[in-house]
Structure formats: structure tokens, C-alpha cells
Design an enzyme around this catalytic site. Structure first.
Site, PDB file in Angstrom:
ATOM      1  N   ASP A  56      -5.474  10.214   2.803  1.00  0.00           N
ATOM      2  CA  ASP A  56      -4.974  11.941   3.551  1.00  0.00           C
ATOM      3  C   ASP A  56      -3.747  11.469   4.227  1.00  0.00           C
ATOM      4  O   ASP A  56      -3.369  10.949   5.096  1.00  0.00           O
ATOM      5  CB  ASP A  56      -6.124  11.901   4.592  1.00  0.00           C
ATOM      6  CG  ASP A  56      -5.376  12.646   5.611  1.00  0.00           C
ATOM      7  OD1 ASP A  56      -5.303  13.851   5.530  1.00  0.00           O
ATOM      8  OD2 ASP A  56      -6.697  13.145   6.943  1.00  0.00           O
ATOM      9  N   GLU A  95       0.987  17.908  10.305  1.00  0.00           N
ATOM     10  CA  GLU A  95       0.564  18.107   9.749  1.00  0.00           C
ATOM     11  C   GLU A  95      -0.723  17.587  11.141  1.00  0.00           C
ATOM     12  O   GLU A  95      -2.018  18.530  11.861  1.00  0.00           O
ATOM     13  CB  GLU A  95      -0.105  18.595   8.617  1.00  0.00           C
ATOM     14  CG  GLU A  95      -1.428  18.866   7.980  1.00  0.00           C
ATOM     15  CD  GLU A  95      -3.030  18.067   8.180  1.00  0.00           C
ATOM     16  OE1 GLU A  95      -3.818  18.961   8.461  1.00  0.00           O
ATOM     17  OE2 GLU A  95      -2.795  17.092   9.164  1.00  0.00           O
ATOM     18  N   ASP A 155      -5.903  19.312   0.727  1.00  0.00           N
ATOM     19  CA  ASP A 155      -5.824  18.224   1.673  1.00  0.00           C
ATOM     20  C   ASP A 155      -6.962  17.613   0.756  1.00  0.00           C
ATOM     21  O   ASP A 155      -7.964  17.547   0.379  1.00  0.00           O
ATOM     22  CB  ASP A 155      -5.818  18.868   3.320  1.00  0.00           C
ATOM     23  CG  ASP A 155      -5.481  17.505   4.399  1.00  0.00           C
ATOM     24  OD1 ASP A 155      -5.878  16.699   4.400  1.00  0.00           O
ATOM     25  OD2 ASP A 155      -4.611  18.214   5.024  1.00  0.00           O
ATOM     26  N   HIS A 165      -9.724   8.437   7.756  1.00  0.00           N
ATOM     27  CA  HIS A 165      -8.965   8.235   8.954  1.00  0.00           C
ATOM     28  C   HIS A 165      -9.198   6.625   9.305  1.00  0.00           C
ATOM     29  O   HIS A 165      -9.063   5.907   9.872  1.00  0.00           O
ATOM     30  CB  HIS A 165      -9.172   8.317   9.516  1.00  0.00           C
ATOM     31  CG  HIS A 165      -8.120  10.047   9.883  1.00  0.00           C
ATOM     32  ND1 HIS A 165      -8.072  11.286  11.029  1.00  0.00           N
ATOM     33  CD2 HIS A 165      -7.635  10.980   8.687  1.00  0.00           C
ATOM     34  CE1 HIS A 165      -7.382  11.778  10.640  1.00  0.00           C
ATOM     35  NE2 HIS A 165      -7.117  11.725   9.117  1.00  0.00           N
TER      36      HIS A 165
HETATM   37 ZN   LIG Z   1      -4.490  15.234   6.238  1.00  0.00          ZN
END
Ligand SMILES: [Zn+2]
Length: 342
Positions: free
Chosen positions: A177, A207, A230, A318
Site C-alpha cells: 500500500d 494520500e 490502491d 498497514h
Molecule cells: Zn493506500
């Protein structure tokens, strides 16, 4: 997967995407008709319509370059570096992490990130249950305070370090990501021989902290159609009921119906589904209850554009073990290309 490995291992904190940008620029200069960097740092790569007509519709494809990261907040009297986060970290994933500080002179300092407090052997069961706040974390660089103060100052970016690996048909590493989408953007520019659109592939900045680069570059380009590329949640892992899976690894590119920042334009949803079915490109649908992409900015830019997101299903999002399927990457390029030549 050499290209994705390079992209994944580069540091690119929000606002400090220059190393990612320089690398992408070197890859696309030969294949785009025009490449420029705007004032915020967005890298705008244009491919003109093959039959140069003034009324070709403008398409903006947005792939953000930044990753969730930290900036140095202060240096303590005892020589430890304290950090401020940019983007959404789950602190449970931040224990015992190696990090890299990019100093203003251009060199790098490697350190260890950990929460402050006692080691396992000295804590009670109650203490071990406590989840620390990001403000409690510190970086140990091994350097004496004086040298540290000379080389590091508040505002220097701090990013996580992790090797990129291939695991069968899957690949895993940090900040897929959204370097996975940067890979898609580069491959798209390389593979697109012709298009009926005035195409702008924009590698956007910031972003992760509020779609900031897409907001300004979207205003500049004023697209008729905005497509964000994305990653999205694939919660196809133990401990999550089937009905809560957003997407599944290996089932193809995810055509986003909605998330909490945008509702994809119905015409685009229909067009992408029809194309994917026609060309037998593996795809799935995505309804994401929380989160958003650059499409949220593009949809609202100026007087608005028709916007949609194509997503790459991602496990452990994440974290530094973000994991995706090679087939989903390829399907994302194939579907975009099919759309742009149609
Ligand atoms: Zn992203």
C-alpha cells in the site's frame, strides 16, 4: 517482481516521496509523452490520445507513492529519538521494528523502534495487556546524543524497514500500500501502445494523510474520469468470519462499489464489469465499510468527475507484512489497459 521489490523497499513518508518519485521518473521517462513534477511533488505522466483529437476525454489514474511513516519529533536528553506518526498505525504492529531515519545530509541512520517500558521478564500480566500509544515509542540508533543531534533533527522522516519476499504466487513486504499501484501505473505506461483518451497517470503524494496530492493534481488536470489504484482489505485469514471478507487474494482486481470516501460512478462500475467479463479478466467486487482512496478527492475535484477505484486485495494492510497475489496485480493492469484502449 524485481520492480515491485525496488518500489517496496524505498522509503517514502508523506511529504517526502522524492526517492520513490525519482525512481519512478527514471522508469517512465521513455514511455510517457510528457513527465513533470508539480509543486507538491506529484509526478504527472501524460500519454496523449493516439488520434490526437481536441475532444478526447481526460482520464486521470492516481497511484499514491507515500507510505504510512513517522517524522522525528524530538531527541531526548538520553539520546533516544521520539517520533510523530503520519497515517494510521496499529501500535500492536510496531513492537521491535527496524527503522531508517533519512537525514538532511542524505545519509541514513538505522535504528530500532520499540515502546518505552520494561521488558517481558519484569512486567506483570496486567502491564503486558496494555497497548501503548504511538507517543510512547522511541528509536534507539546506538549513537551518542551529541552525534545524534548533529545528524538528526526534528522533521527527518522515519520509515519502517523490511525485505520484500516472494511466497509462491504471493509477494510480501512493506508499503505494498501503495507501491503495488505504482507498479501497476508503471506497467500500464509501458504496455499501453495506444489510447483514445488524454491519459494522465499521476503518482500522487500525501494520500495517507488526507488525499492531499490527488486534491491538487486533480484540480490541475480536471479529469472527466478519475481512477484511483490502491490496495484494499483482504481479510481472508483465520479469525474473521466469511461474511466480513472484503476481498479475497487471487480472485482478481477488485472493482470498488464504494468506501467511506466515495461511491464509484455507476457508468464506470458497469463499464469495468462488462469489460472484465468480456475479456475474461479475473475480478471481484469491493464494498469497503471504512477507509478511502484518491478517488474520494477526484470525485470532488472542481465541479466533480466520474470516479472509481480498482483495488489490489491485500492481507495485513498497514503492517510490514502486507501480502498480495501476483495474479491480482496483473489483472489490474489488464483491466485498466482494456478500458483505455476501448
Ligand atoms: Zn493506500
Amino acid at each position: 517482481m524485481d520492480l515491485l521489490k525496488k518500489l517496496s523497499e524505498l522509503p517514502g513518508a508523506p511529504g517526502r516521496e522524492e526517492r520513490v518519485r525519482d525512481f519512478i521518473k527514471s522508469r517512465v521517462e521513455e514511455v510517457a509523452d510528457e513527465v513533470r513534477t508539480d509543486v507538491m511533488g506529484n509526478l504527472i505522466c501524460r500519454k496523449r490520445p493516439t488520434d490526437d483529437s481536441a475532444d478526447a476525454k481526460r482520464v486521470m489514474v492516481a497511484c499514491h507513492m507515500d507510505e504510512i511513516a513517522f517524522y522525528v519529533r524530538r531527541i531526548d536528553e538520553d539520546g533516544f529519538v521520539r517520533v510523530h506518526n503520519l497515517g494510521g498505525f496499529d501500535t500492536r504492529n510496531l513492537f521491535a521494528r527496524r527503522v531508517r531515519i533519512e537525514t538532511r545530509s542524505g545519509d541514513e541512520i538505522i535504528g530500532n523502534l520499540n515502546p518505552s517500558g520494561k521488558p517481558y521478564h519484569m512486567t506483570t500480566e496486567e502491564e503486558r495487556k496494555k497497548i501503548p500509544e504511538i507517543s510512547e515509542f522511541f528509536v534507539d540508533t546506538g549513537l551518542e546524543e551529541e552525534e545524534l543531534r548533529e545528524r538528526v533533527r526534528p522533521g527527518d522522516p522515519v520509515t519502517l524497514v523490511q525485505d520484500f519476499v516472494e511466497m509462491g504466487e504471493l509477494v510480501s513486504g512493506k508499503c505494498l500500500d501503495n507501491r503495488a499501484a505504482c507498479w501497476v501505473g508503471i506497467r500500464l505506461l509501458e504496455q499501453l501502445e495506444r489510447t483514445n483518451y488524454d491519459l494522465h497517470v499521476v503518482f500522487t503524494v500525501q494520500e495517507e494523510i488526507g488525499l492531499r496530492g490527488a486534491t491538487t493534481s486533480g484540480f490541475d488536470i480536471d479529469p472527466d474520469i478519475g481512477i484511483a489504484v490502491d490496495t484494499t482489505l483482504a481479510v481472508d485469514i483465520p479469525g474473521v468470519p466469511n461474511e466480513q471478507q472484503v476481498t479475497e487474494l487471487g480472485d482478481g482486481t477488485a472493482i470498488k462499489i464504494l468506501d467511506s470516501y466515495s461511491v464509484s460512478h455507476k457508468e464506470l462500475v458497469d463499464a469495468f464489469i462488462e469489460l472484465a467479463e468480456d475479456k475474461e479478466i479475473s475480478h471481484q467486487y469491493e464494498v469497503l465499510p471504512m477507509g478511502g482512496t484518491d478517488a474520494g478527492a477526484l470525485q470532488r475535484s472542481r465541479s466533480g468527475s466520474k470516479a472509481i477505484t480498482l483495488s489490489i486485495p491485500t492481507r495485513n494492510i498497514h503492517t510490514v507484512t502486507e501480502t498480495i497475489h501476483k495474479g491480482d496485480l496483473k489483472a489490474t493492469v489488464d483491466l485498466l489497459r482494456a478500458f483505455l484502449v476501448a
